[in-house]
Design a protein around this motif. Sequence first.
Motif, short mmCIF file in Angstrom:
data_model
loop_
_atom_site.label_atom_id
_atom_site.label_comp_id
_atom_site.label_asym_id
_atom_site.label_seq_id
_atom_site.Cartn_x
_atom_site.Cartn_y
_atom_site.Cartn_z
N TRP A 108 0.85 -1.20 0.00
CA TRP A 108 0.00 0.00 0.00
C TRP A 108 0.88 1.24 0.00
O TRP A 108 2.01 1.22 0.46
N THR B 44 0.75 4.68 1.51
CA THR B 44 0.13 5.61 2.46
C THR B 44 1.17 6.50 3.14
O THR B 44 0.83 7.59 3.61
N VAL C 45 -4.00 0.32 -1.87
CA VAL C 45 -4.52 1.69 -1.85
C VAL C 45 -3.38 2.65 -2.12
O VAL C 45 -2.22 2.35 -1.84
N ASN C 46 -3.72 3.80 -2.67
CA ASN C 46 -2.74 4.86 -2.89
C ASN C 46 -3.33 6.19 -2.42
O ASN C 46 -4.25 6.72 -3.03
N PHE C 47 -2.80 6.69 -1.31
CA PHE C 47 -3.24 7.97 -0.77
C PHE C 47 -2.08 8.95 -0.66
O PHE C 47 -2.10 9.86 0.16
N THR D 190 -5.01 0.55 -8.34
CA THR D 190 -5.38 0.28 -6.96
C THR D 190 -6.46 -0.80 -6.91
O THR D 190 -7.11 -1.10 -7.92
N SER D 191 -6.68 -1.35 -5.72
CA SER D 191 -7.64 -2.44 -5.56
C SER D 191 -9.02 -1.91 -5.19
O SER D 191 -9.21 -0.71 -4.99
N GLN E 118 -9.57 0.66 -2.24
CA GLN E 118 -9.36 2.10 -2.41
C GLN E 118 -10.66 2.89 -2.18
O GLN E 118 -10.63 3.99 -1.62
N LYS E 119 -11.79 2.32 -2.61
CA LYS E 119 -13.06 3.07 -2.57
C LYS E 119 -13.96 2.66 -1.42
O LYS E 119 -15.09 3.13 -1.33
N ARG F 203 -9.00 5.57 3.67
CA ARG F 203 -7.86 6.48 3.76
C ARG F 203 -7.18 6.41 5.13
O ARG F 203 -5.96 6.35 5.22
N TYR G 267 -7.32 1.75 6.42
CA TYR G 267 -7.17 0.69 5.43
C TYR G 267 -6.76 -0.63 6.05
O TYR G 267 -7.12 -1.71 5.55
#
Length: 377
Positions: free
Chosen positions: A12, A14, A39-41, A57-58, A61-62, A67, A70
């Motif tokens: 991930w 983050t 995830v990418n934040f 992203t997987s 993510q949504k 955020r 995760y």
Amino acid sequence: MTVMKVAIVHDWLTTWAGAEKALAELLACYPQAEIFTMVNFLPVDKIPSLVGRTIHTSLIQKLPGARKHYRRYLPLMPLAVEQFDLKGFDLILSSSHAVAKGVISDPGAVHVCYCYSPMRYAWDMQHQYLRQAGREKGIFSWVMRWQLHRLRQWDYLSAQRVDHFVAISQYIQRRINTFYRREADVIYPPVDVEKFRHDRPREAFYLTASRMVPYKRIDLVIEAFNHMPEKQLIVIGDGPDHDKLSTLAGPNVTLMGYQPDSVLIDHLERTQAFLFMAEEDFGILPVEAQAAGAPVIGYGVGGLTETTLNNVTGLWVNSQDSQALVECLQAFEAQKQQDPNAYSASVCRQNAERFATVNFTQSIHDFVAKKTAKTVK
């Protein structure tokens, strides 16, 4: 020759910490690679290594609260990572301490896993994970224990999909063999040793730095200096334990909180020695300290035994105990008094250069070229 199509799978995005610095060098090795991550934040436009990259992203993510929380979706991550479509990629490089290695690759691809550690949540840190989640007892505790049991099963089975493992240290090499029953080569993580000077005058203070979480054992370092009020300790870092550690600290201990790299570098270049009482898989800060000419005094287990030379560039403490650290510091000062050239800055720097970025890059290139039997452009 045909350029390989490369996918780099990272757990991930983050924070930009040690694993991400290794990721940056993997990306530099394979500039054509696409990134796959849970995830990418991160602010991609502010991180040179990620600018212009294709980042997949997987489904996590949504999901609600991903955020900030995760990690709560850990039970879903095995399913999520298996949904990435890697058909057509010739080389899969997974940068993994959790689920990244669990991708399902094209049968014709070569999958190399750069492994920071087998998943600690599922294996040896299960009980700490339950304590931190407040789930040591009760029905929810057993639900989580069942989930971790299933996660261990998946973690072992998914490790069998990897063609070749590369461990970040001999310590992790042994863990890979213990938990996955797989052999692994060792390529140490990249450390930017060139940003440090090692020839500045040393001052009387000692230094420790890290994120303030329990396993870093900053409390032991502070307790040791509470028993040595004539010695000065500077602590750099922030985290959940900051307030507790601040209460513990005596008047000879200065907690500076979070500091930018420039401040940390300045202190590493001037400190008498760097103190490190965590049991780490590798530990970048002790290498950076040596690059700055500072010897390392720390718990002689794990990665520290591979990155320091006992009685030469550091001194190993035999237990995670404040009194043991006090005795080690006294021995260190006695050695320095007897031989002012002991723990020389130049020898510390020379040892640190074994872990320079250029060595990592060359080793990864050579390893992948050998395993793919192709020319990597």
